[in-house]
Design a protein around this motif. Structure first.
Motif, mmCIF file in Angstrom:
data_model
loop_
_atom_site.group_PDB
_atom_site.id
_atom_site.type_symbol
_atom_site.label_atom_id
_atom_site.label_comp_id
_atom_site.label_asym_id
_atom_site.label_seq_id
_atom_site.Cartn_x
_atom_site.Cartn_y
_atom_site.Cartn_z
ATOM 1 N N ARG A 226 29.155 40.032 42.286
ATOM 2 C CA ARG A 226 30.280 39.176 41.903
ATOM 3 C C ARG A 226 29.791 37.730 41.818
ATOM 4 O O ARG A 226 29.171 37.207 42.743
ATOM 5 C CB ARG A 226 31.398 39.284 42.927
ATOM 6 N N TYR A 227 30.054 37.103 40.674
ATOM 7 C CA TYR A 227 29.661 35.709 40.495
ATOM 8 C C TYR A 227 30.719 35.012 39.656
ATOM 9 O O TYR A 227 31.033 35.480 38.551
ATOM 10 C CB TYR A 227 28.289 35.615 39.806
ATOM 11 N N ASN A 228 31.265 33.943 40.194
ATOM 12 C CA ASN A 228 32.350 33.216 39.504
ATOM 13 C C ASN A 228 33.483 34.164 39.121
ATOM 14 O O ASN A 228 33.994 34.137 37.996
ATOM 15 C CB ASN A 228 31.828 32.489 38.263
ATOM 16 N N ASN A 229 33.810 35.029 40.062
ATOM 17 C CA ASN A 229 34.927 35.971 39.881
ATOM 18 C C ASN A 229 34.690 36.967 38.741
ATOM 19 O O ASN A 229 35.629 37.476 38.150
ATOM 20 C CB ASN A 229 36.247 35.225 39.637
ATOM 21 N N GLN A 230 33.412 37.197 38.417
ATOM 22 C CA GLN A 230 33.079 38.185 37.382
ATOM 23 C C GLN A 230 32.042 39.154 37.920
ATOM 24 O O GLN A 230 31.232 38.809 38.797
ATOM 25 C CB GLN A 230 32.528 37.497 36.125
ATOM 26 N N ASN A 231 32.061 40.362 37.396
ATOM 27 C CA ASN A 231 31.027 41.341 37.724
ATOM 28 C C ASN A 231 29.805 41.098 36.841
ATOM 29 O O ASN A 231 29.914 41.086 35.607
ATOM 30 C CB ASN A 231 31.537 42.762 37.492
#
Length: 304
Positions: A226-231
């Motif tokens: 998870r990075y910046n609310n993205q997978n």
């Protein structure tokens, strides 16, 4: 009597000069293997047979002056005319799009870098003999001519076909690398030929050991962080079109924007592209990912 032209044919010394290009030993071997691979890929008549490329060299038990390096294949072989062109510096019958060799220079660079004498023999199914030439750089320089004698070797099996390249009078630095870095050379070749070894039925052996593909060990595309609310997937496949550009097959390069614009203007005026100019799609393919080296928790990768 006035002269309108000057003969600027280079002397045979140019061949030896090519040998000063600082290619590593594995690169020279790879160039000769590339030529054999191209022979298989361009010939549909070898589909029903084992496709083999063998690289070998003399052991340390052989005196240094007598050691050789040999690259052989069992492709369809060449006629004497094809063989003549194959050893001419700068000549290529290959379309540079989709072939591996160094645009007609690879053979000369590789062989001159490895040793002082090169014998190349080739035969086709049904031929009575192996036909070839022996290139002795010093003799060519002494005679100041590019003439190389044709040699013939009898065949025991008329159905045999292929090409043999034997390099002798190996340079001292090359002798040392072949003796001390056999494993390194094999591993390097395995890395660069992994796509071919994985997807083609061509066998490449070095000193009697068959090369094996060294595929990367990576996480599944189903893994992610998870990075910046993205997978963000642990492996991202890339297949992206970069548009079409004009390619000059005689120069083996893409045209600059200014050069291409002139051809496009001429095309709009009703002119066709010259035969050496083709429109070629540019495409970026591959993958970007995290390689498996440690425990997955060290990377913060979630299980799916």
């Amino acid at each position: 009597m006035s002269r309108n032209t000057l003969d600027i044919t280079p002397t045979p010394r140019i061949l030896r000069t090519l040998g000063e290009i600082p290619f590593q030993t594995w690169q020279c071997i790879a160039e000769l293997v590339d030529n054999a691979i191209d022979a298989f890929l361009s010939d549909t008549s070898v589909e029903d047979r084992d496709k083999r490329i063998n690289v070998t060299w003399s052991n340390d038990s052989v005196g240094a002056s007598a050691r050789t390096l040999e690259v052989t294949d069992n492709a369809s072989g060449m006629s004497i005319e094809q063989l003549q062109n194959a050893v001419r510096a700068g000549y290529t019958s290959n379309n540079p799009i989709g072939n591996l060799g160094l645009f007609g220079m690879g053979f000369n660079i590789a062989t001159a870098r490895l040793g002082e004498e090169t014998t190349i023999l080739s035969t086709r199914k049904g031929d009575a003999d192996w036909l070839g030439v022996m290139i002795d750089f010093q003799k060519l320089i002494d005679t100041k001519k590019f003439d190389a004698p044709i040699i013939r070797r009898p065949k025991t099996n008329p159905d045999e076909s292929g090409t043999k390249i034997t390099i002798s009078k190996l340079k001292s630095g090359i002798l040392g690398e072949l003796s001390n870095k056999e494993s390194d050379i094999r591993q390097r070749l395995e890395l660069i030929y992994t796509p071919l070894l994985s997807n083609r039925d061509i066998s490449v052996s070095v000193k009697g050991k068959q090369l094996r593909s060294r595929n990367y060990c990576v996480w599944s595309e189903s893994r992610y962080v998870r990075y910046n609310n993205q997978n963000v997937a642990a492996r991202i496949t890339i297949d992206r079109s970069l548009g079409a550009s004009l390619f000059d097959m005689s120069r083996n390069c893409y045209l600059s924007q200014d050069e291409a614009e002139e051809y496009y203007i001429a095309q709009q005026a009703g002119e066709s592209f010259p035969t050496n100019i083709v429109e070629r799609d540019k495409r970026l393919t591959g993958w970007l990912g995290v390689q498996r080296y440690a425990d997955p928790n060290d990377f913060g990768i979630d299980n799916m």
